[in-house]
Design an enzyme around this catalytic site. Structure first.
Site, PDB file in Angstrom:
ATOM      1  N   ASP A  49     -24.643   4.385  57.165  1.00  0.00           N
ATOM      2  CA  ASP A  49     -24.971   5.116  55.669  1.00  0.00           C
ATOM      3  C   ASP A  49     -25.666   4.138  54.551  1.00  0.00           C
ATOM      4  OD1 ASP A  49     -23.738   7.356  56.509  1.00  0.00           O
ATOM      5  OD2 ASP A  49     -22.070   7.392  55.080  1.00  0.00           O
ATOM      6  N   ASN A  94     -26.786  11.315  57.675  1.00  0.00           N
ATOM      7  CA  ASN A  94     -25.905  12.133  57.311  1.00  0.00           C
ATOM      8  C   ASN A  94     -25.050  11.641  55.935  1.00  0.00           C
ATOM      9  OD1 ASN A  94     -24.244  14.295  57.122  1.00  0.00           O
ATOM     10  ND2 ASN A  94     -22.999  13.850  58.931  1.00  0.00           N
ATOM     11  N   GLY A  96     -23.973  11.335  52.777  1.00  0.00           N
ATOM     12  CA  GLY A  96     -24.055  12.126  51.382  1.00  0.00           C
ATOM     13  C   GLY A  96     -24.016  11.189  50.355  1.00  0.00           C
ATOM     14  N   ARG A 124     -24.808  20.730  55.345  1.00  0.00           N
ATOM     15  CA  ARG A 124     -24.004  20.562  54.259  1.00  0.00           C
ATOM     16  C   ARG A 124     -24.661  20.823  52.812  1.00  0.00           C
ATOM     17  NH1 ARG A 124     -22.234  14.468  54.682  1.00  0.00           N
ATOM     18  NH2 ARG A 124     -21.048  14.894  53.152  1.00  0.00           N
ATOM     19  N   SER A 171     -17.690  16.351  44.531  1.00  0.00           N
ATOM     20  CA  SER A 171     -17.892  15.541  43.416  1.00  0.00           C
ATOM     21  C   SER A 171     -19.163  14.698  43.410  1.00  0.00           C
ATOM     22  CB  SER A 171     -16.497  14.575  43.318  1.00  0.00           C
ATOM     23  OG  SER A 171     -16.859  13.532  44.481  1.00  0.00           O
ATOM     24  N   ASP A 314     -10.921  11.934  52.387  1.00  0.00           N
ATOM     25  CA  ASP A 314     -11.156  11.088  53.706  1.00  0.00           C
ATOM     26  C   ASP A 314     -10.045  10.552  54.263  1.00  0.00           C
ATOM     27  OD1 ASP A 314     -13.603  11.911  52.785  1.00  0.00           O
ATOM     28  OD2 ASP A 314     -14.482   9.818  52.393  1.00  0.00           O
ATOM     29  N   GLU A 342     -18.613  15.797  57.577  1.00  0.00           N
ATOM     30  CA  GLU A 342     -19.498  15.533  58.837  1.00  0.00           C
ATOM     31  C   GLU A 342     -19.402  16.623  59.825  1.00  0.00           C
ATOM     32  OE1 GLU A 342     -18.418  13.637  56.802  1.00  0.00           O
ATOM     33  OE2 GLU A 342     -19.114  11.485  57.112  1.00  0.00           O
ATOM     34  N   HIS A 386     -17.365  10.193  62.373  1.00  0.00           N
ATOM     35  CA  HIS A 386     -16.603   9.077  62.431  1.00  0.00           C
ATOM     36  C   HIS A 386     -15.218   8.920  62.255  1.00  0.00           C
ATOM     37  CE1 HIS A 386     -17.073   8.382  57.813  1.00  0.00           C
ATOM     38  NE2 HIS A 386     -17.418   9.537  58.058  1.00  0.00           N
ATOM     39  N   ARG A 387     -15.021   9.815  61.293  1.00  0.00           N
ATOM     40  CA  ARG A 387     -13.123   9.635  61.203  1.00  0.00           C
ATOM     41  C   ARG A 387     -12.432  10.452  62.166  1.00  0.00           C
ATOM     42  NH1 ARG A 387     -13.636   7.074  56.682  1.00  0.00           N
ATOM     43  NH2 ARG A 387     -15.045   7.448  55.187  1.00  0.00           N
ATOM     44  N   LYS A 412     -21.248   5.193  61.427  1.00  0.00           N
ATOM     45  CA  LYS A 412     -21.531   5.819  59.919  1.00  0.00           C
ATOM     46  C   LYS A 412     -21.047   5.009  58.897  1.00  0.00           C
ATOM     47  CE  LYS A 412     -21.745  10.181  57.304  1.00  0.00           C
ATOM     48  NZ  LYS A 412     -21.362   9.837  56.191  1.00  0.00           N
TER      49      LYS A 412
HETATM   50  O1  LIG Z   1     -18.827   9.970  46.144  1.00  0.00           O
HETATM   51  C1  LIG Z   1     -18.472   9.415  47.215  1.00  0.00           C
HETATM   52  O2  LIG Z   1     -18.567   8.332  47.486  1.00  0.00           O
HETATM   53  C2  LIG Z   1     -17.441  10.348  48.013  1.00  0.00           C
HETATM   54  C3  LIG Z   1     -17.088  11.494  47.665  1.00  0.00           C
HETATM   55  C4  LIG Z   1     -16.195  12.253  48.501  1.00  0.00           C
HETATM   56  O3  LIG Z   1     -17.000  13.563  48.836  1.00  0.00           O
HETATM   57  P1  LIG Z   1     -16.731  14.748  47.975  1.00  0.00           P
HETATM   58  O4  LIG Z   1     -16.656  14.642  46.616  1.00  0.00           O
HETATM   59  O5  LIG Z   1     -17.908  15.764  48.593  1.00  0.00           O
HETATM   60  O6  LIG Z   1     -15.428  15.070  48.635  1.00  0.00           O
HETATM   61  C5  LIG Z   1     -16.024  11.712  50.111  1.00  0.00           C
HETATM   62  O7  LIG Z   1     -15.369  12.455  51.114  1.00  0.00           O
HETATM   63  C6  LIG Z   1     -17.137  10.722  50.755  1.00  0.00           C
HETATM   64  O8  LIG Z   1     -16.774  10.323  51.659  1.00  0.00           O
HETATM   65  C7  LIG Z   1     -17.430   9.845  49.391  1.00  0.00           C
HETATM   66  C1  LIG Z   2     -17.630  12.790  53.821  1.00  0.00           C
HETATM   67  C2  LIG Z   2     -17.669  11.566  54.132  1.00  0.00           C
HETATM   68  O1  LIG Z   2     -19.072  11.114  53.993  1.00  0.00           O
HETATM   69  P1  LIG Z   2     -20.436  11.400  53.067  1.00  0.00           P
HETATM   70  O2  LIG Z   2     -20.302  10.154  52.082  1.00  0.00           O
HETATM   71  O3  LIG Z   2     -21.452  11.806  53.950  1.00  0.00           O
HETATM   72  O4  LIG Z   2     -20.098  12.560  52.279  1.00  0.00           O
HETATM   73  C3  LIG Z   2     -16.884  10.409  54.808  1.00  0.00           C
HETATM   74  O5  LIG Z   2     -17.269   9.480  55.061  1.00  0.00           O
HETATM   75  O6  LIG Z   2     -15.896  11.003  55.249  1.00  0.00           O
END
Ligand SMILES: O=C(O)C1=C[C@@H](OP(=O)(O)O)[C@@H](O)[C@H](O)C1
Ligand SMILES: C=C(OP(=O)(O)O)C(=O)O
Length: 426
Positions: A49, A94, A96, A124, A171, A314, A342, A386-387, A412
């Site tokens: 990531d 992948n 986010g 996603r 978020s 998570d 994921e 990964h989780r 990841k």
């Molecule tokens: O802002 C962040 O760093 C994250 C927010 C969370 O996602 P959501 O806000 O989509 O739940 C979490 O699941 C992700 O692994 C990391």
């Molecule tokens: C949801 C996760 O990752 P992302 O940052 O890609 O949203 C995660 O790490 O569990």
């Protein structure tokens, strides 16, 4: 396909120095790139990531020096938004935490960028973020399916004012808008539609922005006020906290089969909400010690609990496999957005927990897990998540082995996970 079979482990104990937080690493890299001045980052996470964020910054012309071990990075800030003369394609895997914040920053920059990723990234949703940015006249096109990446972004100075954003799925969309808002040419009022999920991640965003010199007024996670025409200022040095989500596997292992395990790199004052995973373990019966520079967990008889885990989606996955070792059922509530991460984590978790013998009720936004009298050896599909791989390693703490399919998917966020897990076995 590669698999890894873990033999039964009778006891775990020891100390783990956690790799850097994914959420903080990717936020700090982006803020450092946009800031005035140089930021020296230590304990940066070295994982896929973060590589995606670093590669994107390289392509966008940001200069940085990465140490040979890739956990130290000195970033030369641009002192504002990105400018790039040619059209670019950025592959973000992948991640986010790369896709969402970069979408907002690039929409306001002088760039023509296509954001691509792995197949799962195209499933996603990102529509709530794009809808929010389009209120500021952002030029973002969906290249395949409406509401999902890949995206083409023709960046330009955005208009400012009131932005409504749906907070019910992720978020990260709000994080993305918050991070770009101070760099716009006017003030922003950000209004949240629906109940904001994963709130502690917004606390991370606001805490980091504050360290880069920008304060945001947060009115109960429903309305945020950000002054425009600002510039982030580098804090100089940044030590990334250990990853609290990664800590959950070790803390759970101790609760199930400790000995004591101590994780360092985080402590009771850490900015990551996922440290409160330890509260859930404590409520299940484990003994938890909170210090300023570590968290330690020691085994005790565990009992299933019924809780809302919306704040820690998570780490909550780790509760699902810890439940296999508790007395009575465990209920994990209010985690609808597991379905858009994921993989569909509610479905995946239910399927794989049943393989090891648990009785599982899968609701739209919850799981109820009743452990079996005896766990069964199974080959666990990990869905490129990964989780899933890390959570199911805990099954080896029974008297049954467990086979993890595609164990390398931990890259990841935690490429060395299985090595570290093995070192704790006694
Ligand atoms: O802002 C962040 O760093 C994250 C927010 C969370 O996602 P959501 O806000 O989509 O739940 C979490 O699941 C992700 O692994 C990391
Ligand atoms: C949801 C996760 O990752 P992302 O940052 O890609 O949203 C995660 O790490 O569990």
């Amino acid at each position: 396909m590669k698999t890894l079979t873990l033999q039964p482990i009778s006891k775990v104990a020891g100390e783990v120095h956690l790799p850097g937080s994914k959420s903080i690493s990717n936020r700090v890299l982006l803020l450092a790139a946009l800031a005035e001045g140089t930021t020296r980052i230590t304990n940066l996470l070295d994982s896929d990531d973060v590589k995606h964020m670093l590669n994107a910054l390289t392509a966008l012309g940001v200069s940085y020096k990465l140490s040979a071990c890739r956990t130290e990075c000195e970033v030369q800030g641009l002192g504002g938004l990105f400018h790039h003369p040619h059209a670019l394609t950025l592959f973000l895997g992948n991640a986010g935490t790369a896709m969402r914040p970069l979408t907002a920053a690039l929409a306001a920059s002088n760039v023509d960028v296509t954001l691509t990723g792995e197949p799962r990234m195209y499933e996603r949703p990102i529509g709530h973020l794009v809808d929010a940015l389009r209120q500021l006249d952002a030029d973002i096109q969906y290249l395949e399916q409406d509401g999902f990446p890949p995206l083409r972004i023709q960046g330009k100075p955005l208009s400012t004012g009131t932005i409504r954003i749906d907070g019910s799925i992720s978020s990260q969309f709000l994080t993305a808008v918050l991070m770009v808002a101070p760099l716009l040419n006017g003030d922003s009022e950000i209004l949240i539609d629906g109940e904001l999920v994963s709130k502690p991640y917004i606390d991370i965003t606001l805490a980091l922005m504050a360290r880069f010199g920008v304060t945001v007024e947060n009115q109960q996670y429903q309305r945020f006020l950000v002054t425009g025409n600002q510039c982030y200022r580098s804090p100089g040095h940044w030590l990334v906290e250990g990853d609290a989500s990664s800590a959950s596997y070790f803390l759970a292992a101790a609760a199930i089969k400790g000995g004591t395990i101590k994780v360092t790199g985080i402590g009771k004052d850490a900015v990551q909400g996922d440290i409160h995973f330890a509260d859930a373990l404590e409520a299940m019966g484990a003994t938890v010690e909170w210090a300023s520079d570590y968290i330690a967990v020691t085994r005790n008889q565990l009992t299933g609990i019924d809780r809302d885990y919306n704040a820690i989606p998570d780490a909550a996955m780790t509760i699902a496999t810890t439940a296999l070792f508790a007395k009575g059922p465990t209920v994990i509530r209010n985690v609808y957005n597991w379905r858009v991460k994921e993989t569909d984590r509610l479905a995946a978790m239910a399927t794989e927990l049943r393989k090891v013998g648990a009785e599982v009720e899968e609701g739209e936004d919850y799981l109820k897990i009743t452990p079996p009298a005896q766990l069964k050896h199974a080959s666990i599909a990990t869905y490129n998540d990964h989780r899933m791989a890390m959570c199911f390693s805990l099954v080896a703490l029974s008297d049954t082995p467990v086979t993890i399919e595609d164990p390398d998917c931990t890259a990841k966020t935690f490429p060395q996970y299985f090595e570290v897990f093995r070192q704790l076995s006694q």
